[in-house]
Write an enzyme that holds these catalytic residues in place. Structure first.
Site, PDB file in Angstrom:
ATOM      1  N   GLN B 125      -1.848   8.652   4.633  1.00  0.00           N
ATOM      2  CA  GLN B 125      -1.447   7.292   4.303  1.00  0.00           C
ATOM      3  C   GLN B 125      -0.639   6.701   5.455  1.00  0.00           C
ATOM      4  O   GLN B 125       0.410   7.240   5.797  1.00  0.00           O
ATOM      5  CB  GLN B 125      -0.579   7.338   3.033  1.00  0.00           C
ATOM      6  CG  GLN B 125      -0.029   6.015   2.596  1.00  0.00           C
ATOM      7  CD  GLN B 125       1.259   6.192   1.793  1.00  0.00           C
ATOM      8  OE1 GLN B 125       2.266   6.691   2.279  1.00  0.00           O
ATOM      9  NE2 GLN B 125       1.225   5.775   0.550  1.00  0.00           N
ATOM     10  N   GLY B 126      -1.127   5.636   6.064  1.00  0.00           N
ATOM     11  CA  GLY B 126      -0.408   5.012   7.166  1.00  0.00           C
ATOM     12  C   GLY B 126       0.309   3.746   6.727  1.00  0.00           C
ATOM     13  O   GLY B 126      -0.235   2.647   6.826  1.00  0.00           O
ATOM     14  N   TYR B 127       1.517   3.921   6.229  1.00  0.00           N
ATOM     15  CA  TYR B 127       2.300   2.764   5.769  1.00  0.00           C
ATOM     16  C   TYR B 127       3.528   2.552   6.660  1.00  0.00           C
ATOM     17  O   TYR B 127       3.643   1.578   7.371  1.00  0.00           O
ATOM     18  CB  TYR B 127       2.783   2.978   4.328  1.00  0.00           C
ATOM     19  CG  TYR B 127       1.763   2.712   3.253  1.00  0.00           C
ATOM     20  CD1 TYR B 127       0.421   2.501   3.540  1.00  0.00           C
ATOM     21  CD2 TYR B 127       2.153   2.672   1.914  1.00  0.00           C
ATOM     22  CE1 TYR B 127      -0.504   2.275   2.534  1.00  0.00           C
ATOM     23  CE2 TYR B 127       1.233   2.436   0.902  1.00  0.00           C
ATOM     24  CZ  TYR B 127      -0.092   2.249   1.218  1.00  0.00           C
ATOM     25  OH  TYR B 127      -0.984   2.023   0.221  1.00  0.00           O
ATOM     26  N   SER B 128       4.475   3.515   6.570  1.00  0.00           N
ATOM     27  CA  SER B 128       5.770   3.328   7.232  1.00  0.00           C
ATOM     28  C   SER B 128       5.621   3.259   8.746  1.00  0.00           C
ATOM     29  O   SER B 128       4.705   3.856   9.326  1.00  0.00           O
ATOM     30  CB  SER B 128       6.699   4.491   6.898  1.00  0.00           C
ATOM     31  OG  SER B 128       6.955   4.523   5.522  1.00  0.00           O
ATOM     32  N   SER B 174       2.272  12.067   6.318  1.00  0.00           N
ATOM     33  CA  SER B 174       2.023  13.430   5.844  1.00  0.00           C
ATOM     34  C   SER B 174       0.555  13.780   6.038  1.00  0.00           C
ATOM     35  O   SER B 174      -0.317  12.942   5.818  1.00  0.00           O
ATOM     36  CB  SER B 174       2.361  13.554   4.360  1.00  0.00           C
ATOM     37  OG  SER B 174       3.679  13.151   4.138  1.00  0.00           O
ATOM     38  N   GLU B 257       2.941   6.068  -6.926  1.00  0.00           N
ATOM     39  CA  GLU B 257       3.721   7.136  -6.310  1.00  0.00           C
ATOM     40  C   GLU B 257       5.059   7.293  -7.026  1.00  0.00           C
ATOM     41  O   GLU B 257       5.498   8.385  -7.323  1.00  0.00           O
ATOM     42  CB  GLU B 257       3.943   6.830  -4.828  1.00  0.00           C
ATOM     43  CG  GLU B 257       4.709   7.931  -4.117  1.00  0.00           C
ATOM     44  CD  GLU B 257       4.852   7.676  -2.619  1.00  0.00           C
ATOM     45  OE1 GLU B 257       5.117   8.622  -1.896  1.00  0.00           O
ATOM     46  OE2 GLU B 257       4.691   6.509  -2.190  1.00  0.00           O
TER      47      GLU B 257
END
Lengths: 357, 410
Positions: B125-128, B174, B257
């Site tokens: 997951q590429g969010y932050s 992660s 989440e």
């Protein structure tokens, strides 16, 4: 599967709440704190069936469950209601129910709101000062401290061997004295017994345990109500009070205090429902749950009482706002029938975590 | 108040137990990797029986059952009680699949859901970003539509191009070092207000221009990474939802989440492990459980675990009856992660110097899990919306307190 209150239980809470809002607002609580008597409130609660909640129908009561009683206890705590609930409406019906028909008259009197029963069992949890009651051939001697529902018509007294007795207030050898405590909404006293005649309520110490467990869950529910009320007041105040040109509730320092209170209070609601349900339906868990629930509510209550007062700033500290009635109610509940450290120890033993031997 | 599940569900529970009894030998063991044959075969078996991907429609590779919260609960309870792997989790299955079901095109659902459920595709997951943590919507990794070389040569002219070109950096990603694909948030409309300028893209991790650098965390593990994008080209159709809608998609995922953290059953099993530890380990020859000070701290936590388990039953019950438990739900992430961190910390405290053992220390207890989890849960307190962000959510959405006035930004 339905984990929650029934429609009837919600209605019961609403009814009691509406009555107390109209007829027992803070001014009436204040008046009670000074005069120590307000028969109107108990009369009104009697009309709603509160003293007979746990009295079986055959004795003129409503015959409801411990969960119903806990729902009511929470509402009484929310409104810091001065009422002889713990001894009269909770402990006595349970202690006397075992005797059945022999206690019919007393149970009927309780349900009718005409008999008040004080709870004098504090020494069964831990003896303070020079307290302690001994029984000898149907007569009681010694001192019982911090007796609830004071003054009452009769008293439930525990002796040193954890047996329960009933003592009439006007019997020979019964001396009574009012004891001032921080909580002026819960008149409290002491009994000084000198060979006072008493009715034994059986030899089984399990009866006292049962009375204590039910009463503990009610005190926990009372604290939940009082804590919820303090949170509601703190949130309302934080929305209204302005400093630095904005409501103080928009500052994270203040809103996080409110969030922390809510985060602590909310799981307590489900915990109390479960503990009250266990009293009637899960005998193996009832005792440890009652102890743990009361101990936990004592901690959460203490935190909320302090934090909600702080949100109110200087006003929280004054008598003007009356917030201290809730603060003190929570403080009273914390010590009565077992301070949290004692109850956690008791629960650890009940759960078999260690041997006392 | 009715705590029973009823005969229909008890029969279902018996079925699950029966399955576990028969097949538990086939379950993956602790050393088996995400791509091992054993792991993949187990996942396939679980889907066939409806113990994984239970409510995902059959045509997308799931089991196709109607949503049934109690049935899912029973499966979770029984697998946990038997200490058997409940199948694959991870961000692909728990977050991307629900998003695709809700917002994906038919082609995306068919292409990605099945292989993801079967464990053939691993996602990250590429969010932050370094500059966008709690304030995620301020993210700056950019994606621009351009015409690809092929399109230019073919002299086809489309107004806005057929490829996204991505530049920027993600962090705390992660499993990026293991993943085949990433779902990510990028800024596609730089002139729009910050929440409306974001899009949700899917991309292969072997696309040229992507560099993954592991980040070692305080436990000594490197499960998360920094991911750098330099002119990374991604086909235009690999977007979920419309341009500028990415924030809506992301919020659906974040809510998911938040709900899934702070599992009270896992907390209960750690509490029981702590009790076992306190019975086993001694101080001056006496079991730790007999020391009143330590026991009191244990019992305080015990009560908090009970309260959260009851709270969880209340939420479950509200969901079954189609309601929302409101505040009871909003507090779960905050209270669940904080409680767990304290619980792991108490185990270290009661062990004293023994609690310091780590790695290959011969006095290590319980495989070093107490120190590891103590630190790991500090990561969970911070990740997925910090405790402070949770308190904002509780006070603003739950209690109706006013938001902090916006500071003028440039």
């Amino acid at each position: 599967m339905d984990f929650g209150l029934s429609h009837e239980q919600t209605l019961l809470a609403d009814n009691v709440s509406r009555f107390l809002q109209d007829r027992a607002p803070l001014e009436r609580v204040r008046r009670f704190a000074e005069e120590r008597r307000d028969d109107d409130i108990w009369q009104g609660l009697t009309e709603l069936g509160i003293p007979g909640l746990l009295v079986a129908e055959e004795h003129g009561g409503v015959g409801l469950s411990c969960l119903d009683a806990a729902v009511v206890a929470e509402v009484l705590g929310y409104h810091v209601t001065p009422a002889p609930f713990l001894g009269t409406a909770v402990a006595a019906p349970i202690a006397l129910a075992a005797a059945g028909a022999a206690q019919h008259e007393r149970l009927a009197q309780i349900a009718a709101g005409r008999l008040r029963v004080g709870l004098a069992v504090g020494e069964a949890i831990g003896t303070r000062a020079d307290a302690g009651v001994t029984a000898d051939a149907g007569r009681l001697s010694g001192k019982a401290l911090f007796v609830t529902d004071f003054p009452a018509d009769c008293y439930l007294v525990a002796d040193r061997h954890r047996r329960l007795h009933l003592v009439e207030a006007n019997a020979d050898g019964v001396g009574t004295r009012a004891l001032t405590t921080i909580d002026r909404t819960r008149p409290t006293g002491e009994l000084v017994l000198n060979g006072a005649p008493a009715e034994p309520l059986g030899d089984d110490p399990a009866l006292l345990e049962r009375v204590l467990d039910v009463a503990r869950v009610m005190l926990a529910a009372d604290t939940l109500g009082a804590a919820q009320s303090m949170l509601d007041k703190a949130v309302a105040y934080a929305k209204e009070r302005r400093q630095f040109n904005r409501p103080i509730g928009s500052f994270q320092a203040v809103k996080h205090m409110c969030a922390e209170m809510a985060a602590e209070i909310e799981p307590c609601r489900a915990m109390i429902w479960y503990a009250a349900h266990a009293l009637d339906h899960l005998p193996d868990e009832a005792h440890s749950n009652a102890c743990q629930t009361k101990a936990h509510l004592a901690e959460v209550g203490k935190f909320v009482a302090k934090t909600a007062t702080e949100v109110h700033g200087g006003m929280g500290f004054t008598d003007l706002l009356g917030l201290h009635y809730w603060f003190k109610r929570i403080g009273y509940n914390r010590q009565m029938l077992g301070a949290p450290e004692l109850l956690r120890d008791e629960a650890a033993r009940a759960l078999g975590l260690y041997d006392t031997a | 108040m009715d705590l029973s599940y009823g005969p229909k569900y008890e029969a279902f529970r018996a079925e699950v137990r029966d399955f576990l009894e028969k097949h538990r030998d086939q379950a993956p063991r602790s050393g088996d990797g995400l791509r091992s044959e054993r792991t993949l075969a187990w996942q396939k078996l679980l889907i066939e029986h409806g113990y994984a991907a239970r409510t995902i429609p059959k045509e997308y590779g799931g089991y196709g059952a109607e949503p049934d919260i109690l049935a899912s609960r029973i499966i979770a309870e029984e697998f946990a009680a038997a200490q058997v792997s409940p199948g694959l989790g991870g961000q692909g299955i728990s977050m991307l699949v629900p998003v695709l079901l809700e917002m994906g095109t038919e082609e995306q659902k068919r292409e990605f859901i099945g292989p993801t459920l079967r464990g053939e595709l691993i996602w990250c997951q590429g969010y932050s970003e370094p500059g966008a943590g709690s304030d995620l919507a301020s993210l700056t990794t950019s994606a621009r539509l351009v015409r690809s070389q092929g399109e230019r040569q073919a002299e086809r002219s489309s107004a806005d191009g057929d490829e996204w070109v991505i530049n920027g950096q993600k962090i705390w990603t992660s499993t990026a070092h293991l993943a085949d694909w990433m779902f990510c948030l990028v800024r596609t409309e730089p002139d729009a207000p910050k929440h409306q300028g974001i899009s949700f893209l899917l991309l292969r991790m072997d696309t040229p221009g992507i560099e993954v650098r592991p980040l070692v965390d305080m436990t000594g593990n490197a499960n998360f990474n920094e991911v750098f994008f330099t002119d990374v080209r991604v086909p235009k159709h690999q977007i979920v939802g419309e341009r500028g809608q990415g924030w809506l998609v992301a919020n659906a995922v974040l809510k998911h989440e938040r709900d899934s953290l702070g599992n009270p059953d896992a907390t209960l099993s750690r509490l029981n492990a702590l009790i076992a530890l306190m019975r086993r380990e001694t101080l001056d020859g006496r079991p730790l459980i007999e020391h009143p000070v330590y026991r009191d701290r244990l019992m305080k936590l015990h009560a908090r675990v009970t309260a959260l388990r009851c709270n969880d039953l209340r939420i479950l019950s509200a969901r079954i009856n189609g309601g929302d438990a409101g505040l009871a739900r909003l507090i779960v992430k905050l209270q669940g992660t904080e409680l767990r961190h304290e619980l792991e910390g108490l185990a270290i405290d009661v062990m004293g110097e023994l609690g310091l053992a780590y790695g290959d220390n011969p006095y290590l207890r319980d495989g070093g899990s107490w120190q590891f989890q103590y630190m790991f849960f500090l990561g969970l307190i911070i990740g997925g919306g910090t405790s402070q962000i949770q308190k904002n959510i509780i006070s603003e959405r739950g209690l109706g307190l006013p938001k902090e006035p916006k500071v003028e930004t440039r």
